[in-house]
Design an enzyme around this catalytic site. Structure first.
Site: not given
Ligand code: NAD
Length: 513
Positions: A190, A265, A299, A397
Site C-alpha cells: 500500500k 523505519e 528521513c 522533524e
C-alpha cells in the site's frame, strides 16, 4: 520578480493515466464499492487522476490472492536461482524505463528530475542486490561429533504487508519489494496516498519479468482504513512500514495482539557535526546537500547542523550563502536543485515551522515561499542559526528544506546536543581526527553514522534507527532475516538417550539395586 510560464507549468509525462486501479491476483481492478480519491500534482495542486480507494473487502481480496499464491506456489517453492533470474529481469526492466519512471515520480512528488533519476537507478540496484544475495545465501550447520547435527532451515513466512511513504515512493517500494519476494514471500503493498503514480509501473514490470500472478498485489487507499485493516489482517504475519514515528506507534499497537514480525523505519532529526579541524569545503558541500536534497523530504536529512565555535561564524555565513543560491524550480527542469513539496498540507506544515523558527533562531536565508513562485508548494531553502536545543525546530522533524544550526565548544557538548532529541536515525561527523571520529560515532545514539561522508550507503549494511526512529533493521542479510523464519532442525546420530519415564521394569531394576 515576475514569474514566467516556464517556471509555473509542470511538464506532463506522456501517457499520464487519469485513473489508477488496484492490482490484485494479476488483474487491474477498482474497489468493489467503486470508492475513489483524488490525487494532485504539486506544482498546480490540481487533481490529475482519480485513484481506487481500498476498503476492507478489497484488502481481503488482495490478502486472499497473496495467501493462495504463497500456499500453492510456484513462487514460494522455487529454487533461489530461479527467483533470482526473475529479479534480475525486473532490475533490467526498471533500468530500461529509468527516464519514464523518473518523469512520473518527479511529476507526482515534486522531486527534482535529476534526483528522481538517481532513485530509479537505486531501485534497480535493490533488485539486483537481493537477486545475488539469495543465491549466495549460507545458513548455519552445527555438529556435535558422533552425536548430533543441527542446521538452520530458512523459510519464507507468507503474506507481507508493505506500507510506504510519499517522499521517494518508487525507491522505498523497491527496498521492501526486492527482499520480500526474493525470499519467496508474497506481498500486498500500500503506497502513500499523496504519491500513487509510479507504483502503477510495478504490475507491468513484474508481468514482463515473469513474476507469477498473486505474488505481488497492490492496493491504494488511506492509511486509516486500508492500511489499518491490512496491518490487523490475520492472514498477514509480516508488516514492513516506513513513515512517521506516530504512525509507527499506532501500527505497532495494532500488530501486537497477533505478534506479527514488524519492521519500522521512522522519522529523524539527524545531526551533522562539524568540528573545526574538518575539511570545511567538503563538510559544507555535504551538509548543504544533506538537508536540501530531495526537497528536504528525506528521513536521513542532516537537519540539525552543529558547528564548533571557532569556525561557526564563517561556516554559517557560507552555508547561508549557498542556501540563498540554491536553484528552486520546476521539478522537471534538470537545473532544479529544490522542487515543489509534495502536497499543500505538507507545505502548510513546513511553513508553520518556519514561522515558529523565526521566534526561535536567527533567520539567515529563505523564510517562506520561494521568490518567483506565487503558486505551488515551493519553499525557499531556509537557514536558522543560533538555535537553542529546546527549540521546536531543533527537536521536531520538519521534513522540508529547513535547517537549524547550533554552535558548540567541546566534544562533550557536541555529543550532548547530537543526542538531545527523541530521534536516532542518522548522524554525520566531520573531523580529520580519526580517534575522535570513531569515538564520537560510537557514542552517538543513531542507527547509522557517516564519517566525513555524504549519505551513501552500501546495500550490504544495515539500515534503521534507534529511539523514535524505528525498530529492527533492513538492508543486506538483515532484510533476508526479517522476511524469513529460521527453523532449527536437530538430528541424533546415535541412539536417542531419553530417561525412561513410566517404564515399570526400569523402575523395579533401579529399586533392586
Ligand atoms: P505516514 O506515517 O503519514 O504514512 C506512511 C504510510 O503509512 C502511508 O502509506 C500511509 O497511508 C500509511 N498509514 C497511515 N496511517 C496508517 C495506519 N494507521 N495503519 C497503517 N498504515 C497507515 O508518513 P508519510 O508522511 O507518508 O512519510 C513521511 C515520514 O516518513 C517522515 O516521518 C519520514 O521521516 C519517514 N520516513 C522514514 C524513512 C526511514 O527509512 N526511516 C524513510 C522515508 C520516510
Amino acid at each position: 520578480m515576475t514569474t514566467s510560464v516556464e517556471t509555473t507549468q509542470q511538464h506532463i509525462p506522456e501517457n499520464l493515466p487519469t485513473h489508477l486501479q488496484h492490482f490484485i491476483d494479476g488483474e487491474f481492478v477498482d474497489s468493489i464499492s467503486g470508492k475513489t480519491f483524488d490525487v494532485q500534482e504539486p506544482v498546480s495542486n490540481e487533481n490529475y487522476a482519480t485513484v481506487a480507494s481500498a476498503q476492507p473487502e478489497d484488502v481481503d481480496l488482495a490478502v486472499a490472492a497473496a495467501k493462495r499464491a504463497f500456499k500453492e506456489g510456484p513462487w514460494s517453492k522455487m529454487l533461489p536461482r530461479e527467483r533470482s533470474r526473475v529479479l534480475h529481469k525486473i532490475a533490467d526492466i526498471v533500468e530500461s524505463r529509468d527516464d519514464e519512471l523518473s518523469l512520473l515520480e518527479s511529476y507526482d512528488s515534486g522531486l527534482p528530475i535529476t534526483q528522481a533519476k538517481g532513485q530509479a537507478r537505486r531501485a534497480a540496484e535493490n533488485f539486483r542486490f537481493f537477486a545475488d544475495l539469495i543465491v549466495g545465501q549460507e545458513d548455519n550447520a552445527f555438529k556435535v561429533p558422533g552425536r548430533q547435527i543441527n542446521y538452520v532451515n530458512r523459510k519464507p513466512i507468507g503474506v507481507a504487508a508493505l506500507i510506504t511513504p510519499w517522499n521517494v515512493p518508487f525507491m522505498q517500494e523497491s527496498w521492501k519489494l526486492a527482499p520480500a519476494i526474493a525470499t519467496g514471500n508474497t506481498v500486498v503493498m500500500k503506497p502513500a496516498s499523496y504519491t500513487p503514480l509510479s507504483a502503477v509501473l510495478w504490475p507491468e514490470i513484474f508481468r514482463e519479468a515473469g513474476l507469477p500472478d498473486g505474488v505481488f498485489n497492490l492496493i491504494f487507499g488511506s492509511g486509516g482504513v486500508a492500511g489499518d485493516y491490512l496491518v490487523k489482517h490475520p492472514d498477514v504475519p509480516i508488516v514492513s512500514f516506513t513513515g512517521d514515528s506516530s504512525t509507527g506507534a499506532t501500527i505497532s499497537t495494532a500488530a501486537a495482539p497477533q505478534f506479527k514480525s514488524l519492521s519500522l523505519e521512522l522519522g529523524g532529526k539527524s545531526p551533522a557535526v562539524v568540528f573545526a579541524d574538518a575539511d570545511l569545503e567538503a563538510a559544507l558541500d555535504a551538509t548543504v546537500f544533506g538537508v536540501f536534497s530531495l526537497n528536504g523530504e528525506r528521513c536521513t536529512a542532516g537537519s540539525r547542523v552543529l558547528v564548533q565555535r571557532d569556525i561557526y561564524d564563517d561556516f554559517v555565513a557560507r552555508f547561508a550563502e549557498r542556501a540563498k543560491n540554491i536553484k528552486v524550480g520546476l521539478p522537471s527542469d534538470p537545473k532544479t536543485e529544490v522542487g515543489s513539496l509534495v502536497h499543500p498540507n505538507h507545505f502548510d506544515k513546513v511553513m508553520s515551522y518556519i514561522e515558529i523558527g523565526k521566534t526561535e533562531g536567527k533567520l539567515l536565508a529563505g523564510g517562506g515561499r520561494a521568490e518567483g513562485f506565487p503558486t505551488g508548494n515551493y519553499v525557499a531553502p531556509t537557514v536558522f542559526a543560533d538555535v537553542a536545543p529546546d527549540a521546536q525546530i531543533f527537536q521536531e522533524e520538519i521534513f522540508g528544506p529547513v535547517v537549524a544550526i547550533t554552535p558548540f565548544d567541546t566534544d562533550e557538548e557536541a555529543l550532548e546536543l547530537a543526542n538531545n532529541t527523541k530521534y536516532g536515525l542518522a548522524a554525520y561527523v566531520w573531523t580529520t581526527n580519526v580517534k575522535r571520529a570513531h569515538n564520537f560515532a560510537h557514542a552517538i545514539e543513531a542507527g547509522m553514522v557517516w564519517l566525513n561522508s555524504n549519505n551513501v550507503r552500501d546495500l550490504r549494511t544495515p539500515f534503521g534507527g534507534v529511539k523514535a526512529s524505528g525498530l529492527g533493521r533492513e538492508g543486506g542479510y538483515r532484510s533476508v532475516d526479517f522476511y524469513t523464519t529460521q527453523q532449527s532442525v536437530q538430528i541424533t546420530l546415535n541412539e536417542a538417550h531419553s530417561p525412561k519415564f513410566g517404564n515399570v521394569e526400569d523402575a523395579a531394576a533401579t529399586s533392586d539395586s
